[in-house]
Design an enzyme around this catalytic site. Structure first.
Site, PDB file in Angstrom:
ATOM      1  N   GLU A 154       1.043  -1.536  -0.272  1.00 20.18           N
ATOM      2  CA  GLU A 154       0.038  -0.293   0.085  1.00 20.18           C
ATOM      3  C   GLU A 154       0.851   0.926   0.191  1.00 20.18           C
ATOM      4  O   GLU A 154       0.866   2.048  -0.249  1.00 20.18           O
ATOM      5  CB  GLU A 154      -0.829   0.026   1.410  1.00 20.18           C
ATOM      6  CG  GLU A 154      -2.083  -1.081   0.586  1.00 20.18           C
ATOM      7  CD  GLU A 154      -2.997  -1.245  -0.231  1.00 20.18           C
ATOM      8  OE1 GLU A 154      -2.959   0.523  -1.094  1.00 20.18           O
ATOM      9  OE2 GLU A 154      -3.608  -1.385  -1.161  1.00 20.18           O
ATOM     10  N   TYR A 173      -6.157   6.724   3.940  1.00 16.83           N
ATOM     11  CA  TYR A 173      -6.511   5.904   3.113  1.00 16.83           C
ATOM     12  C   TYR A 173      -5.642   4.535   3.231  1.00 16.83           C
ATOM     13  O   TYR A 173      -5.847   3.815   3.148  1.00 16.83           O
ATOM     14  CB  TYR A 173      -5.426   6.475   1.515  1.00 16.83           C
ATOM     15  CG  TYR A 173      -5.583   5.469   0.978  1.00 16.83           C
ATOM     16  CD1 TYR A 173      -6.657   4.938   0.398  1.00 16.83           C
ATOM     17  CD2 TYR A 173      -4.659   4.814   0.320  1.00 16.83           C
ATOM     18  CE1 TYR A 173      -6.504   3.527  -1.154  1.00 16.83           C
ATOM     19  CE2 TYR A 173      -4.227   3.105  -0.169  1.00 16.83           C
ATOM     20  CZ  TYR A 173      -5.562   2.945  -0.290  1.00 16.83           C
ATOM     21  OH  TYR A 173      -5.602   1.864  -1.379  1.00 16.83           O
ATOM     22  N   ASP A 177      -9.574   5.591  -2.766  1.00 17.17           N
ATOM     23  CA  ASP A 177      -8.729   6.153  -3.673  1.00 17.17           C
ATOM     24  C   ASP A 177      -9.917   6.466  -5.147  1.00 17.17           C
ATOM     25  O   ASP A 177     -10.492   6.393  -4.906  1.00 17.17           O
ATOM     26  CB  ASP A 177      -8.231   5.110  -3.624  1.00 17.17           C
ATOM     27  CG  ASP A 177      -8.730   3.807  -4.821  1.00 17.17           C
ATOM     28  OD1 ASP A 177      -9.304   3.556  -5.148  1.00 17.17           O
ATOM     29  OD2 ASP A 177      -7.557   2.607  -4.786  1.00 17.17           O
TER      30      ASP A 177
END
Ligand code: SF4
Length: 366
Positions: free
Chosen positions: A50, A133, A151
């Protein structure tokens, strides 16, 4: 805009059913079949992927992820790595603050959490380099927490499903509220990845393939015939331009003049060729004014070439200067790195471009 179309829990169910058959394979992902048989994602892999995926495509990240996992199989290994080795392994992936925060985070998790990632968004948010996020993505994907992962793909899908015409970034809270309403309590990790995959493979930016979309009957934008127009965006401000000079010097023994860039700021902590400060200019095409002082005394050649590179917030133009320095040259800025230790691949892309330009310039005439 959603009045004529009923969006129900069926949508999450339909998306998950589609994901069961169409999930993209990624080296860090535990697919839906494996999850159902009890396999859990490795939080270290989820976190690493990520962080790498922030501002970077899946295709670009695959090899880097594999390299990192092979060099540092556990978070404790990464925490114990030399900073320079990690920065070098990251070279070419861009956004180098991510690599510095990656190391900081690995060390905090190792030293303060016994190498085990916290499982809640709130606790994850306290770690270096983890923003809303990434915290939501780790909580959902690694720990199946009901977190709302937003996203660009998810925003686009929500804008279309609900025919949100408010332009981005103003639409973000509205899109998040829609995404939150749809996120199921069960299989939250699979669901987050299902929406991302839908956005990446079917509900794509320019030409959404509505005809094969698993949620087409529930999509307001498709019904209104405006799918490809959404999400709307505020007009972009043009990026400013900065200019400067970059100095490549080589000693007769092959040593190369380099500098370690300051820890903070762009390309922070990375090894690079010496540059002047980068100054903003009003005219992005204007010639670069002459250099004031090169980093060492010697016969400098202005190659007449420019390196051009675009960062997130500005364009950069650097005039390239070359010097065949003497054996005892003493730089006022930077230091000479022995040839055996110099690997241009360990440098950021903008530096590699300068090196490539000089190699062309210094090639003997036929
Ligand atoms: Fe996207 Fe079309 Fe599916 Fe709507 S129907 S979610 S616009 S691909």
């Amino acid at each position: 805009m959603r009045d004529e179309i009923e969006i129900t829990d069926d949508l999450s169910r339909d998306l998950l059913a589609w994901y069961d058959d169409h999930a993209r394979e990624m080296p860090w992902r535990v697919g839906p079949a494996a999850r159902k048989s009890g396999q859990r994602p490795n939080p270290y892999h989820v976190w690493l992927s990520e962080v790498m995926l922030q501002q970077t495509t899946v295709a670009a990240v695959r090899d880097y992820f594999t390299k990192f996992i092979s060099l540092w199989p556990r978070i404790e290994d990464l925490a114990a790595a030399q900073d320079a080795d990690v920065m070098a392994a990251w070279a070419g992936l861009g956004y180098y603050a991510r690599a510095r925060n990656l190391l900081k985070c690995a060390r905090v998790v190792t030293d303060q959490h016994a190498g085990i990632f916290p499982t809640t968004e709130e606790a994850l948010l306290t770690l270096p380099g983890i923003g809303p996020y990434t915290a939501a993505a780790i909580a959902a994907i690694a720990f199946d927490r009901r977190a709302v992962v937003m996203d660009g793909n998810v925003e686009r899908v929500m804008a279309r499903l609900f025919a949100v015409e408010t332009p981005l970034p103003r639409a973000k809270p509205e899109l998040k509220a829609h995404a939150a309403a749809l996120t199921p309590a069960q299989r939250a990790g699979d669901y987050a990845q299902a929406v991302m995959d839908l956005g990446a493979t079917i509900c794509t930016p320019r030409s959404p393939a509505c005809g094969i979309c698993p949620v087409m009957t529930q999509c307001a934008a498709r019904k209104a015939g405006i799918a490809a127009e959404l999400p709307r965006k505020e007009p972009k401000q043009p990026k400013p331009t900065r200019v400067g000079h970059i100095y490549l010097a080589f000693r007769p023994d092959g040593a190369v003049l380099v500098e370690q860039r300051p820890e903070t700021g762009l390309l922070g902590g990375m090894l690079g060729f010496v540059t002047s400060p980068w100054a903003g200019v009003d005219d992005p095409a204007a010639p670069i004014v002459a250099a004031l002082a090169p980093p060492l005394e010697g016969e400098w050649q202005d190659t007449g070439q420019e390196v051009r590179h675009t960062f997130t917030h500005f364009h950069l133009r650097l005039r390239v200067h070359l010097c065949h320095a003497s054996e005892n040259a003493s730089p006022q800025q930077g230091y000479f790195l022995p040839r055996a230790k110099f690997r241009v691949a360990d440098m950021p892309t903008v530096m590699r471009k300068a090196f490539d330009l000089c190699r062309i310039d210094t090639r003997p005439s036929p």
